[in-house]
Design an enzyme around this catalytic site. Structure first.
Site, PDB file in Angstrom:
ATOM      1  N   ILE A 215       0.837  -1.200   0.000  1.00 41.95           N
ATOM      2  CA  ILE A 215       0.000   0.000   0.000  1.00 41.95           C
ATOM      3  C   ILE A 215       0.868   1.244   0.000  1.00 41.95           C
ATOM      4  O   ILE A 215       0.627   2.183  -0.769  1.00 41.95           O
ATOM      5  CB  ILE A 215      -0.961   0.001   1.221  1.00 41.95           C
ATOM      6  CG1 ILE A 215      -1.866  -1.233   1.195  1.00 41.95           C
ATOM      7  CG2 ILE A 215      -1.800   1.279   1.233  1.00 41.95           C
ATOM      8  CD1 ILE A 215      -2.701  -1.430   2.449  1.00 41.95           C
TER       9      ILE A 215
ATOM     10  N   ILE B 299      -3.667   5.599   7.895  1.00 39.55           N
ATOM     11  CA  ILE B 299      -4.555   4.642   7.223  1.00 39.55           C
ATOM     12  C   ILE B 299      -4.181   3.216   7.609  1.00 39.55           C
ATOM     13  O   ILE B 299      -4.511   2.268   6.899  1.00 39.55           O
ATOM     14  CB  ILE B 299      -4.518   4.800   5.676  1.00 39.55           C
ATOM     15  CG1 ILE B 299      -3.071   4.817   5.147  1.00 39.55           C
ATOM     16  CG2 ILE B 299      -5.245   6.056   5.234  1.00 39.55           C
ATOM     17  CD1 ILE B 299      -2.985   4.693   3.625  1.00 39.55           C
TER      18      ILE B 299
ATOM     19  N   ARG C 163      -3.772   1.393  11.494  1.00 36.14           N
ATOM     20  CA  ARG C 163      -4.674   1.003  12.566  1.00 36.14           C
ATOM     21  C   ARG C 163      -4.568   2.100  13.619  1.00 36.14           C
ATOM     22  O   ARG C 163      -3.499   2.678  13.814  1.00 36.14           O
ATOM     23  CB  ARG C 163      -4.265  -0.346  13.197  1.00 36.14           C
ATOM     24  CG  ARG C 163      -4.630  -1.560  12.340  1.00 36.14           C
ATOM     25  CD  ARG C 163      -6.124  -1.784  12.302  1.00 36.14           C
ATOM     26  NE  ARG C 163      -6.511  -2.940  11.497  1.00 36.14           N
ATOM     27  CZ  ARG C 163      -6.824  -2.874  10.202  1.00 36.14           C
ATOM     28  NH1 ARG C 163      -6.766  -1.735   9.555  1.00 36.14           N
ATOM     29  NH2 ARG C 163      -7.194  -3.967   9.550  1.00 36.14           N
TER      30      ARG C 163
ATOM     31  N   GLU D  46     -12.909   1.793  17.285  1.00 32.81           N
ATOM     32  CA  GLU D  46     -13.759   2.327  16.210  1.00 32.81           C
ATOM     33  C   GLU D  46     -15.193   1.898  16.481  1.00 32.81           C
ATOM     34  O   GLU D  46     -15.463   0.700  16.481  1.00 32.81           O
ATOM     35  CB  GLU D  46     -13.300   1.780  14.846  1.00 32.81           C
ATOM     36  CG  GLU D  46     -12.085   2.471  14.306  1.00 32.81           C
ATOM     37  CD  GLU D  46     -11.478   1.772  13.083  1.00 32.81           C
ATOM     38  OE1 GLU D  46     -12.179   0.943  12.441  1.00 32.81           O
ATOM     39  OE2 GLU D  46     -10.315   2.039  12.785  1.00 32.81           O
TER      40      GLU D  46
ATOM     41  N   HIS E 134     -13.311   4.506   8.984  1.00 31.70           N
ATOM     42  CA  HIS E 134     -12.636   3.340   8.396  1.00 31.70           C
ATOM     43  C   HIS E 134     -13.278   2.938   7.071  1.00 31.70           C
ATOM     44  O   HIS E 134     -13.781   1.827   6.915  1.00 31.70           O
ATOM     45  CB  HIS E 134     -12.641   2.150   9.370  1.00 31.70           C
ATOM     46  CG  HIS E 134     -11.560   1.149   9.062  1.00 31.70           C
ATOM     47  ND1 HIS E 134     -10.959   0.352  10.017  1.00 31.70           N
ATOM     48  CD2 HIS E 134     -10.963   0.798   7.901  1.00 31.70           C
ATOM     49  CE1 HIS E 134     -10.050  -0.428   9.453  1.00 31.70           C
ATOM     50  NE2 HIS E 134     -10.036  -0.175   8.168  1.00 31.70           N
ATOM     51  N   ILE E 135     -13.271   3.875   6.144  1.00 28.16           N
ATOM     52  CA  ILE E 135     -13.893   3.606   4.850  1.00 28.16           C
ATOM     53  C   ILE E 135     -12.846   3.395   3.764  1.00 28.16           C
ATOM     54  O   ILE E 135     -13.125   3.499   2.582  1.00 28.16           O
ATOM     55  CB  ILE E 135     -14.875   4.736   4.457  1.00 28.16           C
ATOM     56  CG1 ILE E 135     -14.235   6.112   4.643  1.00 28.16           C
ATOM     57  CG2 ILE E 135     -16.149   4.627   5.279  1.00 28.16           C
ATOM     58  CD1 ILE E 135     -15.149   7.268   4.235  1.00 28.16           C
ATOM     59  N   GLY E 136     -11.632   3.084   4.185  1.00 28.73           N
ATOM     60  CA  GLY E 136     -10.537   2.891   3.237  1.00 28.73           C
ATOM     61  C   GLY E 136     -10.834   1.931   2.104  1.00 28.73           C
ATOM     62  O   GLY E 136     -10.415   2.132   0.980  1.00 28.73           O
TER      63      GLY E 136
END
Lengths: 395, 328
Positions: free
Chosen positions: A230, A309, A311, A340, A359-361
């Site tokens: 990533i 992005i 944790r 979360e 957390h919409i990665g």
């Protein structure tokens, strides 16, 4: 309970409640009165259900060449639920059903004896179902836990390995959309997009002040902490903005460095001191727990932005609150927190120089589908004794 | 005295909500004797003769016949930005006054804004933010879906300097790039970003997942995107505008967003700015509106002033100007 209007985005394969041809409806615990019936449904077969199975009318199959196989032929996969707050999305359930007999937690608990033998795999979606000792003890034929997503910090890898069960994740499916998320957060924070939006919409706004400024992204310095799959994709994207790219990683990646023009910082401190934007793209491990704390924040420029992005637990959140309040760093943008969601009275939520997203990665139709496909491929590889694309081992 | 030796530069005001940024004043004073509109109006005769240049900051001061007539020694007007539609170019030229804009300084920053809006809209960042901080504890994480950017199709309408920089950025996201422009770009330029020319903008509209409008505002581009264009777009598509508000038919956009003709829009510009507080666009859920962020960064604004000064000094010394703008 059921999906909102956003599902108009999904392609026709998505299953909305109320439509007659739903396999979902057929296996819904509320409808399937004889709990263990598990109907595999092929998208090719032209079946027509007169009414839901289990009800008096039974079902009619119009196509003689049955693609409906008895459940014994397909391995059982345990999932938390289909739909609902934490369940697997309907269209992903369809993908699973092509290869597995789908068993929800409820169906399992209602008929442990029968179901437990069938379950050879568990599909963990958004960290659910919770994998604990009790569950593993009750699944004698469980061979693999297929996680949807790359992070497995919610799984006790040692405990699972003790049962002789394999764990797989989905590193490839998440990479692009998570990298996109990182870039989105960096740009939004730099240009004060959320604040700006509030100004544009506020009933009190009479003019747009010209001295209301953000910070430049083009040609700024980006420090990537964690240059894995990533992190590398983030670097590729940042390069197109003429950013100067520094990175810190357990290992130097010489080949990739050249491709994206990134400079290796053996010491994380060097990266922190030079960066305008610091992006965290590491796994959560004991070593990376609270990787960014008071000391690290103090090393950053006061004009710098921190983006996470990875944790939530990679950052010492208390230290971050302090740093943001006292302008030790300019701003932060977090797609992940610990926990979360954050408690509603958490100080992070009250700051005005922070962007937090839930957390919409990987929250796109495409990414979720790719994750399910990657998880399925991994689980099938385990069950078929083939090489496993992305197995995760305890340290 | 320093004040009399340097050429006079007229600005609208210093500081305040529309004035020259305080951080730029020292730099300007190195080259010019700064005169604000207020100072000029208080002593038109004296001040009028000193003024050789005007630096327009966010379209102010307004340049009209009266002002031009009262500045006998005016040689050049420099604009802080690239759009010139607020200026009567012919009128200014008729007084023998040169004009310049600031294309170099503007382009990267504006391209960044375009990408920021594209990404924010795709991932539903603003909505997500409100969910994350809202006082309602329960929200359905699994329910919340955006659309993919990597590998999607971006249609750029207006492939000038800024449009091209957007293409460069979008390429790194492995986007499939289509573009529509008055003139086709050179082959090497197209290949460098993997862009495909669409002679008809209809073709672009029908194929794009994201449509980004990056044109100048001219009589030809006024309401370029209207009901017809919106209906040609995919229902899953997103419209992004970083040009000028008037390039889009705002009423048609409201309808399109309300009825799901397109998925969402993200506008850095509207007509007017700001919109009236009861405007229908402000009530929609599937829209992001930002307050003309375009070039609003510390670096970009400073670069604009630097570029303006470069142009002004060139004009005053009779040298070629880096970015002179002529009436068409």
């Amino acid at each position: 309970m059921f999906r909102s209007k956003t599902f108009s985005l999904l392609k026709p394969i998505s299953l909305m409640s109320g439509q007659p041809r739903l396999a979902y409806k057929c296996i819904h615990p509320a409808i399937a009165s004889h709990g263990h019936r598990c109907h595999r449904r092929s998208v090719d077969a032209r079946e027509r259900y007169k009414s839901c199975p289990g009800s008096a009318g039974g079902r009619t199959i119009s196509a003689p060449q049955t693609k409906i196989m008895a459940e014994e032929e397909l391995p059982g996969v345990l999932i938390l639920d289909i739909g609902g707050t934490h369940g697997v999305l309907e269209n992903l359930a369809v993908l699973l059903k092509k290869h597995f007999c789908l068993i929800t937690m409820k169906e399992f608990l209602e008929n442990k004896k029968e179901m437990s033998k069938k379950i050879q795999s568990v599909f963990v979606f958004e960290c659910r179902p919770t994998i604990d000792q009790e569950l593993l003890e009750s699944l004698p034929n469980l061979k693999v836990i297929g996680n949807s997503g790359v992070g497995v910090d919610h799984l006790d890898l040692k405990m699972i390995a003790n049962f002789g069960i394999k764990v797989t994740n989905t590193p490839h499916a998440v990479a692009d959309s998570t990298a996109d998320m990182g870039m989105a957060l960096m740009l939004a924070s730099a240009r004060r997009l959320v604040e700006g939006c509030q100004i544009a919409l506020s009933p009190d706004t009479k003019y747009f002040a010209v001295d209301w400024l953000g910070v430049e992204v083009t040609r700024a310095t980006l420090g990537i902490i964690g240059m894995g799959n990533i992190g590398y994709k983030v670097a590729q994207r940042a390069r197109a903005f003429n950013m100067r790219i520094l990175y810190h990683n357990r290992n130097q990646r010489k080949e990739e460095e050249e491709a994206v023009g990134a400079h290796y910082c053996e010491k994380m401190e060097d990266l922190l001191q030079q960066s305008d934007f610091v992006m965290l793209v590491v796994n959560l491990t004991p070593e990376t727990h609270k990787l960014i704390g008071k000391k690290e924040l103090g090393l950053m420029k006061p004009t710098a932005t921190l983006i996470n992005i990875s944790r939530g637990a990679v950052i010492d959140q208390d230290a971050l609150v302090e740093a943001l309040q006292n302008k030790i760093v300019r701003a932060a943008a977090l797609d992940v927190t610990y926990p979360e969601p954050l408690p509603r009275d958490h100080p992070l939520l009250k700051l005005n120089n922070i962007i937090i997203t839930p957390h919409i990665g990987t929250a796109t139709v495409q990414a979720l589908r790719m994750m399910a496909e990657e998880a399925i491929a991994n689980m099938l590889a385990v069950l078929n004794g083939q090489p496993i694309p992305s197995e995760v081992f305890p340290k | 005295m320093e004040g009399e030796e340097l050429p006079g530069l007229l600005v609208n005001e210093i500081g305040g909500i529309h004035g020259i940024l305080h951080g730029h004043v020292a730099f300007l004073k190195k080259h010019f004797y700064l005169i604000t509109m207020k100072e000029f109006l208080a002593n038109k005769k004296q001040m009028g003769k000193k003024i050789q240049a005007i630096y327009l900051w966010w379209h102010k001061p307004v340049i009209d016949q009266e002002l031009l007539q009262s500045l006998p020694n005016l040689k050049v007007i420099a604009n802080s930005g690239v759009g010139m539609e607020h200026l009567d170019l012919k009128l200014v030229a008729s007084f023998g006054v040169k004009m310049a804009n600031a294309p170099r300084a503007v382009s990267s920053s504006t391209a960044d804004t375009g990408m920021a809006l594209l990404l924010a809209s795709a991932i539903r960042l603003v909505e997500g933010y409100h969910l994350a901080i809202s006082s309602h504890v329960e929200y359905c994480e699994a329910d919340f879906l955006g659309v993919e950017v990597t590998g999607a199709t971006l249609g750029i309408i207006g492939m000038g300097r800024i449009g091209y920089k957007i293409a460069v950025r979008a390429k790194a996201f492995e986007m499939n790039i289509l573009y529509h422009n008055r003139t086709r770009r050179k082959e090497q330029e197209e290949q460098a970003v993997g862009a495909t020319y669409c002679e008809k903008k209809e073709n672009l509209l029908q194929q794009a997942d994201f449509v980004m409008v990056v044109v100048s505002l001219t009589p030809q581009t006024h309401k370029l995107i209207g009901k017809r264009e919106l209906e040609l777009m995919k229902p899953t598509a997103t419209l992004i505008n970083i040009s000028r508000g008037a390039v889009i038919d705002q009423e048609a956009l409201v309808t399109a967003l309300q009825t799901g003709v397109i998925r969402a829009a993200a506008l850095d510009v509207t007509y007017p700015e700001p919109l009236p507080r009861d405007h229908a666009l402000l009530k929609l859920k599937n829209i992001i509106i930002t307050p003309h962020l375009g070039i609003k960064t510390d670096k970009a604004t400073y670069m604009i002033t630097e570029e303006a000064v470069e142009n002004i000094l060139a004009a005053l010394h009779g040298l070629p100007m880096p970015s002179e703008v002529l009436p068409s």
